[in-house]
Design a protein around this motif. Sequence first.
Motif, PDB file in Angstrom:
ATOM      1  N   GLY A 148       1.012  -0.519  -0.131  1.00 52.58           N
ATOM      2  CA  GLY A 148       0.249   0.041  -0.010  1.00 52.58           C
ATOM      3  C   GLY A 148       0.837   1.455   0.368  1.00 52.58           C
ATOM      4  O   GLY A 148       2.158   1.257  -0.245  1.00 52.58           O
ATOM      5  N   GLU A 149      -0.362   2.511   0.015  1.00 53.56           N
ATOM      6  CA  GLU A 149       0.553   3.345   0.456  1.00 53.56           C
ATOM      7  C   GLU A 149       0.501   4.225   0.904  1.00 53.56           C
ATOM      8  O   GLU A 149      -0.632   4.512   1.583  1.00 53.56           O
ATOM      9  N   LEU A 150       1.271   5.532   2.250  1.00 56.41           N
ATOM     10  CA  LEU A 150       0.866   6.435   2.597  1.00 56.41           C
ATOM     11  C   LEU A 150      -0.083   7.357   2.173  1.00 56.41           C
ATOM     12  O   LEU A 150      -0.095   7.699   3.219  1.00 56.41           O
ATOM     13  N   ALA A 151       0.364   7.805   1.030  1.00 59.97           N
ATOM     14  CA  ALA A 151      -0.759   8.658   0.826  1.00 59.97           C
ATOM     15  C   ALA A 151      -1.332   8.194   0.261  1.00 59.97           C
ATOM     16  O   ALA A 151      -2.219   9.457  -0.652  1.00 59.97           O
ATOM     17  N   LYS A 152      -2.459   7.551   1.156  1.00 55.27           N
ATOM     18  CA  LYS A 152      -3.944   7.153   0.633  1.00 55.27           C
ATOM     19  C   LYS A 152      -4.635   6.347   1.604  1.00 55.27           C
ATOM     20  O   LYS A 152      -4.355   6.342   2.439  1.00 55.27           O
ATOM     21  N   ALA A 153      -5.559   7.303   1.285  1.00 54.90           N
ATOM     22  CA  ALA A 153      -6.943   6.203   2.329  1.00 54.90           C
ATOM     23  C   ALA A 153      -7.530   6.172   1.648  1.00 54.90           C
ATOM     24  O   ALA A 153      -8.287   5.303   0.320  1.00 54.90           O
ATOM     25  N   LEU A 154      -7.833   4.540   2.559  1.00 55.87           N
ATOM     26  CA  LEU A 154      -9.534   3.283   1.666  1.00 55.87           C
ATOM     27  C   LEU A 154      -9.979   3.882   3.404  1.00 55.87           C
ATOM     28  O   LEU A 154     -10.613   3.361   4.442  1.00 55.87           O
ATOM     29  N   CYS A 155     -11.392   3.772   2.131  1.00 55.01           N
ATOM     30  CA  CYS A 155     -12.652   3.876   3.005  1.00 55.01           C
ATOM     31  C   CYS A 155     -12.801   2.210   3.492  1.00 55.01           C
ATOM     32  O   CYS A 155     -13.411   1.379   2.292  1.00 55.01           O
ATOM     33  N   MET A 156     -13.063   2.123   4.512  1.00 55.25           N
ATOM     34  CA  MET A 156     -13.829   0.268   4.634  1.00 55.25           C
ATOM     35  C   MET A 156     -15.705   0.495   4.129  1.00 55.25           C
ATOM     36  O   MET A 156     -15.812  -0.566   4.829  1.00 55.25           O
ATOM     37  N   ASN A 157     -15.918   1.665   4.447  1.00 55.88           N
ATOM     38  CA  ASN A 157     -17.829   2.241   4.068  1.00 55.88           C
ATOM     39  C   ASN A 157     -17.728   1.233   2.102  1.00 55.88           C
ATOM     40  O   ASN A 157     -19.187   0.385   2.439  1.00 55.88           O
ATOM     41  N   CYS A 158     -17.162   2.171   1.634  1.00 56.18           N
ATOM     42  CA  CYS A 158     -17.393   1.439  -0.057  1.00 56.18           C
ATOM     43  C   CYS A 158     -16.189   1.526  -0.383  1.00 56.18           C
ATOM     44  O   CYS A 158     -16.553   0.975  -1.796  1.00 56.18           O
ATOM     45  N   GLY A 159     -15.310   1.150   0.102  1.00 58.27           N
ATOM     46  CA  GLY A 159     -13.812   1.222  -0.356  1.00 58.27           C
ATOM     47  C   GLY A 159     -13.491   1.692  -1.950  1.00 58.27           C
ATOM     48  O   GLY A 159     -12.011   1.376  -2.295  1.00 58.27           O
ATOM     49  N   SER A 160     -13.631   2.968  -1.353  1.00 58.32           N
ATOM     50  CA  SER A 160     -12.631   4.121  -2.264  1.00 58.32           C
ATOM     51  C   SER A 160     -11.822   4.328  -2.031  1.00 58.32           C
ATOM     52  O   SER A 160     -11.780   3.714  -0.863  1.00 58.32           O
ATOM     53  N   ARG A 161     -11.048   4.783  -3.440  1.00 61.66           N
ATOM     54  CA  ARG A 161      -9.761   4.743  -2.797  1.00 61.66           C
ATOM     55  C   ARG A 161      -9.090   6.583  -3.000  1.00 61.66           C
ATOM     56  O   ARG A 161      -9.639   6.462  -3.691  1.00 61.66           O
ATOM     57  N   HIS A 162      -8.590   6.863  -1.747  1.00 56.72           N
ATOM     58  CA  HIS A 162      -7.975   8.649  -2.115  1.00 56.72           C
ATOM     59  C   HIS A 162      -6.768   8.912  -1.774  1.00 56.72           C
ATOM     60  O   HIS A 162      -5.878   8.588  -0.786  1.00 56.72           O
ATOM     61  N   GLU A 163      -6.556   9.801  -2.778  1.00 55.40           N
ATOM     62  CA  GLU A 163      -5.087  10.977  -2.567  1.00 55.40           C
ATOM     63  C   GLU A 163      -5.292  11.059  -0.771  1.00 55.40           C
ATOM     64  O   GLU A 163      -5.938  12.279  -1.174  1.00 55.40           O
ATOM     65  N   TRP A 164      -4.135  10.908  -0.519  1.00 57.05           N
ATOM     66  CA  TRP A 164      -4.320  11.773   1.338  1.00 57.05           C
ATOM     67  C   TRP A 164      -3.034  12.074   1.956  1.00 57.05           C
ATOM     68  O   TRP A 164      -2.108  11.409   1.625  1.00 57.05           O
ATOM     69  N   ARG A 165      -2.607  13.432   1.734  1.00 59.57           N
ATOM     70  CA  ARG A 165      -1.297  13.968   2.254  1.00 59.57           C
ATOM     71  C   ARG A 165      -1.777  14.412   3.626  1.00 59.57           C
ATOM     72  O   ARG A 165      -0.947  15.442   4.512  1.00 59.57           O
ATOM     73  N   ASP A 166      -3.008  14.576   4.107  1.00 64.00           N
ATOM     74  CA  ASP A 166      -3.524  15.701   5.393  1.00 64.00           C
ATOM     75  C   ASP A 166      -2.960  14.033   6.471  1.00 64.00           C
ATOM     76  O   ASP A 166      -3.556  13.262   6.065  1.00 64.00           O
ATOM     77  N   ASP A 167      -3.664  14.970   8.247  1.00 68.65           N
ATOM     78  CA  ASP A 167      -4.004  13.805   9.304  1.00 68.65           C
ATOM     79  C   ASP A 167      -4.938  12.982   8.627  1.00 68.65           C
ATOM     80  O   ASP A 167      -6.665  13.624   8.165  1.00 68.65           O
ATOM     81  N   LEU A 168      -5.426  11.960   8.966  1.00 66.21           N
ATOM     82  CA  LEU A 168      -6.014  10.830   8.863  1.00 66.21           C
ATOM     83  C   LEU A 168      -6.778  10.812  10.469  1.00 66.21           C
ATOM     84  O   LEU A 168      -5.936  10.881  11.597  1.00 66.21           O
ATOM     85  N   SER A 169      -8.188  10.816  10.728  1.00 58.17           N
ATOM     86  CA  SER A 169      -9.243  10.728  11.936  1.00 58.17           C
ATOM     87  C   SER A 169      -9.473   9.852  12.031  1.00 58.17           C
ATOM     88  O   SER A 169     -10.696   9.530  10.934  1.00 58.17           O
ATOM     89  N   THR A 170     -10.589   9.258  13.184  1.00 60.20           N
ATOM     90  CA  THR A 170     -12.108   8.397  12.849  1.00 60.20           C
ATOM     91  C   THR A 170     -13.503   9.561  12.648  1.00 60.20           C
ATOM     92  O   THR A 170     -14.120   9.372  12.740  1.00 60.20           O
ATOM     93  N   SER A 171     -12.747  10.772  12.462  1.00 57.86           N
ATOM     94  CA  SER A 171     -14.545  12.256  12.246  1.00 57.86           C
ATOM     95  C   SER A 171     -14.139  12.596  11.339  1.00 57.86           C
ATOM     96  O   SER A 171     -14.630  13.515  10.525  1.00 57.86           O
ATOM     97  N   VAL A 172     -12.194  11.469  10.242  1.00 53.70           N
ATOM     98  CA  VAL A 172     -12.596  12.042   8.695  1.00 53.70           C
ATOM     99  C   VAL A 172     -14.072  11.431   8.132  1.00 53.70           C
ATOM    100  O   VAL A 172     -13.617  10.585   8.183  1.00 53.70           O
ATOM    101  N   PRO A 173     -14.866  12.595   6.940  1.00 50.59           N
ATOM    102  CA  PRO A 173     -15.578  11.492   6.154  1.00 50.59           C
ATOM    103  C   PRO A 173     -15.159  10.613   4.849  1.00 50.59           C
ATOM    104  O   PRO A 173     -14.483  12.046   4.463  1.00 50.59           O
ATOM    105  N   CYS A 174     -15.954  10.240   4.561  1.00 50.21           N
ATOM    106  CA  CYS A 174     -15.463   9.696   2.942  1.00 50.21           C
ATOM    107  C   CYS A 174     -15.580  10.395   1.954  1.00 50.21           C
ATOM    108  O   CYS A 174     -16.941  10.686   2.111  1.00 50.21           O
ATOM    109  N   PRO A 175     -14.483  11.178   1.323  1.00 59.65           N
ATOM    110  CA  PRO A 175     -14.648  12.154  -0.043  1.00 59.65           C
ATOM    111  C   PRO A 175     -15.462  10.855  -1.241  1.00 59.65           C
ATOM    112  O   PRO A 175     -16.577  12.165  -1.877  1.00 59.65           O
ATOM    113  N   ALA A 176     -16.201   9.787  -0.866  1.00 64.73           N
ATOM    114  CA  ALA A 176     -17.274   9.063  -1.898  1.00 64.73           C
ATOM    115  C   ALA A 176     -18.649   9.130  -1.239  1.00 64.73           C
ATOM    116  O   ALA A 176     -19.132   9.662  -1.943  1.00 64.73           O
TER     117      ALA A 176
END
Length: 235
Positions: A110-138
Amino acid sequence: MRRFERIVVLTGAGISAESGVDTFRDKDGIWSKIDYRDVATPQGFERNPGLVHDFYNQRRRGMAGVEPNAAHFALAELEREFHAHFLLVTQNIDDLHERAGSRQLIHMHGELAKALCMNCGSRHEWRDDLSTSVPCPACHHTGLMRPDVVWFGEFPYQMDEIEAALGTCDLFVSIGTSGNVYPAAGFVEEARSAGAYTVELNLEPSGGRNLFAEAIHGRATEIVPAFAKQLLGSG
Ligand code: BJW
């Protein structure tokens, strides 16, 4: 050096060490500071997602100012200049290979600069912090975004492509990996079964040293450019 037609290169944390990225199992490596079960397993994420987000947020932030080194550039040049089928498989989640110019590249963990949504399976370029309050862009679901990395017990990415390349390669080169983690640690045997010549380039003999036909030990920034030059000389 013999002429090769189909090359597979595997890299691990050691190739990025001289760029300032921590390895895992060296004396001061990442796993000497934190228990992998807490931050690199699905169970750890389920228990304490905040801790896991902090761990990867810190590593993502730590990439600021980190640059590819001579070993990354040498592999990119090898891919460009060597007229052979070439595949670079990295266990690393940093983006130093692509920033050095590598194109035929698989990030199997995998890649540090990507995030994966466990709800819909979409992948996103991600340069900022992740947290449990971040919504999936998709799908806009909140709380189920995770780093797009492969933890212990999960299936590494693009294994079909990797297996196919290993089954037909005539040169397999393993760079900067301790050979502790499967399936990557088993690639040398798969390549050998396909009849490939196998070479280890590492700071020190890895756990699997005896499985390789040849081993060159030293710093990646010295031994990888020298090895690539030798291959280009033969091509
Ligand atoms: C230098 C240098 C310099 C330093 N120059 N060199 C029992 C037996 C066999 C297998 C298993 C088992 N129990 C469980 C398993 C499976 C498990 C596994 O392998 N566990 C072992 C620890 C026993 N594997 C998995 O769970 C994997 N999935 C899986 O197997 O799915 C089933 C499957 C089966 C068959 C086919 C396909 C699938 C998933 C593994 C996920 C690994 N994830 C991590 C963390 C996520 C990413 C991240 O946070 O970054 O990936 S763990 C960590 O280790 C990271 C790395 O990519 C990986 C490998 O580490 P690497 O790169 O080798 O680093 P180091 O630090 O170990 O070594 C660095 C080397 O560089 C050293 O040798 C230094 O000397 C050298 N070096 N400076 C040159 N300047």
